[in-house]
Scaffold this motif. Structure first.
Motif, mmCIF file in Angstrom:
data_model
loop_
_atom_site.group_PDB
_atom_site.id
_atom_site.type_symbol
_atom_site.label_atom_id
_atom_site.label_comp_id
_atom_site.label_asym_id
_atom_site.label_seq_id
_atom_site.Cartn_x
_atom_site.Cartn_y
_atom_site.Cartn_z
ATOM 1 N N ALA A 14 0.870 -1.186 0.000
ATOM 2 C CA ALA A 14 0.000 0.000 0.000
ATOM 3 C C ALA A 14 0.901 1.229 0.000
ATOM 4 C CB ALA A 14 -0.863 -0.014 1.250
ATOM 5 N N VAL A 15 0.356 2.374 -0.451
ATOM 6 C CA VAL A 15 1.164 3.590 -0.613
ATOM 7 C C VAL A 15 1.954 3.916 0.648
ATOM 8 C CG1 VAL A 15 1.022 6.085 -0.976
ATOM 9 C CG2 VAL A 15 -0.307 4.544 -2.404
ATOM 10 N N ALA A 16 1.290 3.859 1.799
ATOM 11 C CA ALA A 16 1.942 4.281 3.044
ATOM 12 C C ALA A 16 3.104 3.359 3.409
ATOM 13 C CB ALA A 16 0.922 4.306 4.169
ATOM 14 N N ASP A 17 3.045 2.103 2.948
ATOM 15 C CA ASP A 17 4.085 1.139 3.318
ATOM 16 C C ASP A 17 5.164 1.011 2.252
ATOM 17 O OD1 ASP A 17 2.446 0.631 5.418
ATOM 18 O OD2 ASP A 17 1.394 -0.993 4.370
ATOM 19 N N PHE A 18 5.211 1.916 1.303
ATOM 20 C CA PHE A 18 6.145 1.767 0.190
ATOM 21 C C PHE A 18 7.574 1.631 0.709
ATOM 22 C CE2 PHE A 18 8.871 3.181 -3.257
ATOM 23 C CZ PHE A 18 8.388 2.397 -4.284
ATOM 24 N N ASP A 19 8.237 0.541 0.306
ATOM 25 C CA ASP A 19 9.583 0.282 0.804
ATOM 26 C C ASP A 19 10.564 0.241 -0.374
ATOM 27 O OD1 ASP A 19 11.910 -0.589 1.891
ATOM 28 O OD2 ASP A 19 11.166 -2.565 2.476
ATOM 29 N N PRO A 20 11.318 1.311 -0.592
ATOM 30 C CA PRO A 20 12.220 1.358 -1.748
ATOM 31 C C PRO A 20 13.272 0.252 -1.721
ATOM 32 C CG PRO A 20 12.650 3.184 -0.238
ATOM 33 C CD PRO A 20 11.396 2.530 0.223
ATOM 34 N N LEU A 223 5.198 9.671 -12.656
ATOM 35 C CA LEU A 223 3.743 9.878 -12.485
ATOM 36 C C LEU A 223 2.955 8.950 -13.402
ATOM 37 C CD1 LEU A 223 3.734 13.455 -13.921
ATOM 38 C CD2 LEU A 223 4.168 13.031 -11.523
ATOM 39 N N PRO A 224 1.736 8.592 -12.996
ATOM 40 C CA PRO A 224 0.874 7.913 -13.972
ATOM 41 C C PRO A 224 0.490 8.908 -15.066
ATOM 42 C CG PRO A 224 -0.136 7.988 -11.764
ATOM 43 C CD PRO A 224 1.074 8.847 -11.716
ATOM 44 N N ASN A 315 2.025 4.614 -6.324
ATOM 45 C CA ASN A 315 2.982 4.508 -5.214
ATOM 46 C C ASN A 315 4.237 5.330 -5.526
ATOM 47 O OD1 ASN A 315 1.335 2.701 -3.913
ATOM 48 N ND2 ASN A 315 2.418 0.880 -4.645
ATOM 49 N N ILE A 316 4.705 5.186 -6.780
ATOM 50 C CA ILE A 316 5.933 5.882 -7.186
ATOM 51 C C ILE A 316 5.733 7.396 -7.083
ATOM 52 C CG2 ILE A 316 7.388 6.386 -9.202
ATOM 53 C CD1 ILE A 316 7.133 3.393 -9.944
ATOM 54 N N ALA A 317 4.598 7.884 -7.577
ATOM 55 C CA ALA A 317 4.337 9.335 -7.564
ATOM 56 C C ALA A 317 4.287 9.863 -6.128
ATOM 57 C CB ALA A 317 3.025 9.630 -8.285
#
Ligand code: C6P
Length: 421
Positions: A14-20, A223-224, A315-317
């Motif tokens: 999920a967006v908040a958990d994005f782990d690079p 961005l999308p 997520n990337i954006a």
């Protein structure tokens, strides 16, 4: 996609958990040391690194399917053609284009923009017609229009930029006249990172019956993008900045426009019939793909898009905005450092200068610390002129970068300060 990557894709965060760091493991090049220090790669706007799945897709093509496309009836040629066309369908979906007819494979953004200028421009514009560009364009979105302007005696008008690197509000619409035929704009500036309000600007251009060309080279990695929602007429990008191979790029064009444009290069595959009395052209998009294309490149680009779908462009954006904000705050703490490009809406780029230090010296010193950034005019000389500087140092981000990478940059800039007290 490798087994490992598809496994990770299944666990899309999920967006908040994005782990690079989770995704970074897919990029083998990032595991190395440079000058004895762990590589911190912050030159993604110049070219981005490739995940293992892209490297595998290219290797797999050459080791198992290599053959020419659209030409043979043998099994390898049919397989190569199917993979090449599947890549086109992935690009269509990635850009939300209406049809694969609208997706032309080119060598990159530069070639896509030259194609529009030489095919659409030469056949549709007349002496005295006007083109609007902005002051923050990359040379690839200036010089093709200058060449065309010389050939056809056109006028080029330029949208000015503010001290923060935004297009001057209000100035744009005043540039239109009944002779304005085309507006060509960067979606995101490579030198400043400014994210331009291209949807609104496209609507204004269309009210004035002008077409809109968007240079998406620096937008698609961050961005999308939905070309139907943007309502642009043309959209260009490069595969290598999108984690795909070099030498492959895309031109999106509205089907009705591409259909009425003449070919710009002649050769194999772009024709239907050839006689000495005259030739006829293949259907879209092949009319614009003369000669053997970069088949492995297209397949690699398809693999990159599949990979990005797994990561999630939303997520990337979201992560890019967060990381950019962190980087800007940390860099501004450095004494004598000035950010160039401070627009409120930005993507991926932190350009800066340091008092008393030439940007090339910054680049050389931070490289000794393992930090790769770009220094120079970034093929955007008018931007440098606007800010009265010869060059900037530029850190450019990808979703595999972390706050720790930016901390390493800040520490390396501390060394620069020590040398240039
Ligand atoms: N900018 C940079 O370091 P090609 O070379 O065709 O893949 O892309 C050209 C191009 C066009 N438009 C924009 C906005 C770009 O940023 C670039 C490439 C690189 O900023 C190399 S100069």
């Amino acid at each position: 996609m490798s087994a490992l990557t598809s496994l990770r894709a299944a666990a899309k965060p999920a967006v908040a958990d994005f782990d690079p760091l989770h995704w970074r493991r897919d990029f083998p090049i990032l595991g190395q040391k440079v000058h004895g220090k762990p590589l911190i790669y912050l030159d993604n706007a110049a070219t981005a690194q490739k995940p293992q799945s892209v490297i595998d897709a290219v290797a797999q093509f050459y080791s198992q399917s290599n053959s020419n496309v659209h030409r043979g009836v043998h099994a390898l040629s049919e397989r190569a053609t199917a993979q090449y066309e599947a890549a086109r369908a992935k690009v269509r979906d990635f850009l939300h284009a209406a049809s694969t007819c609208e997706i032309v494979f080119t060598r990159g953004t530069t070639e896509s923009l030259n194609l529009i200028a030489q095919s659409y421009g030469r056949s549709h514009l007349r002496a005295g017609d006007e083109i609007i560009l902005s002051h923050l364009e990359h040379h690839s979105n200036i010089v093709p229009w200058q060449l065309l302007a010389e050939q056809l005696h056109l006028d080029i008008k330029v949208i000015p930029i503010t001290d923060t690197g935004e297009l001057l509000p209000g100035a744009y619409e005043h540039l239109f006249s009944p002779r304005t035929r085309l507006v060509a704009l960067a979606h995101v500036s490579n030198a400043l990172g400014t994210l331009n309000p291209v949807r609104e600007m496209t609507a204004i251009a269309h009210r004035h019956h002008a077409l809109v060309v968007l240079d998406g080279a620096q937008a698609v990695p961050h961005l999308p993008v939905d070309v139907q929602e943007l309502d642009c007429d043309f959209y260009a990008f490069s595969g290598h900045k999108l984690f795909g191979p070099t030498g492959i790029g895309v031109l999106y064009g509205r089907e009705a426009l591409l259909a009425e444009m003449p070919p710009w290069q002649g050769g194999g595959d772009m024709i239907r019939t050839v006689r000495f009395s005259g030739s006829t052209w293949n259907e879209l998009p092949y009319k614009f793909e003369a000669g053997t294309p970069h088949i492995a490149g297209a397949i690699g680009l398809g693999a990159a898009i599949e990979y990005l779908n797994a990561v999630g462009m939303d997520n990337i954006a979201h992560y890019d905005r967060e990381l950019l904000g962190y980087g800007a705050r940390e860099l501004q703490r450095i004494q004598g450092l000035k950010l160039i490009g401070t627009a409120p809406h930005k993507a991926g780029v932190l350009s800066f200068v340091m008092q008393g230090v030439h940007p090339h010296d910054i680049g050389t010193i931070v490289d000794q610390e393992g930090v790769a950034i770009r220094t120079g005019h970034h093929c955007a000389m008018p931007v440098m002129e606007r800010f009265g500087i010869p060059a900037t140092a530029r850190a450019s981000l990808a979703f595999y970068n972390t706050r720790a990478d930016l901390d390493a940059l800040v520490a390396a800039l501390g060394k620069v300060r020590e040398v240039f007290r």
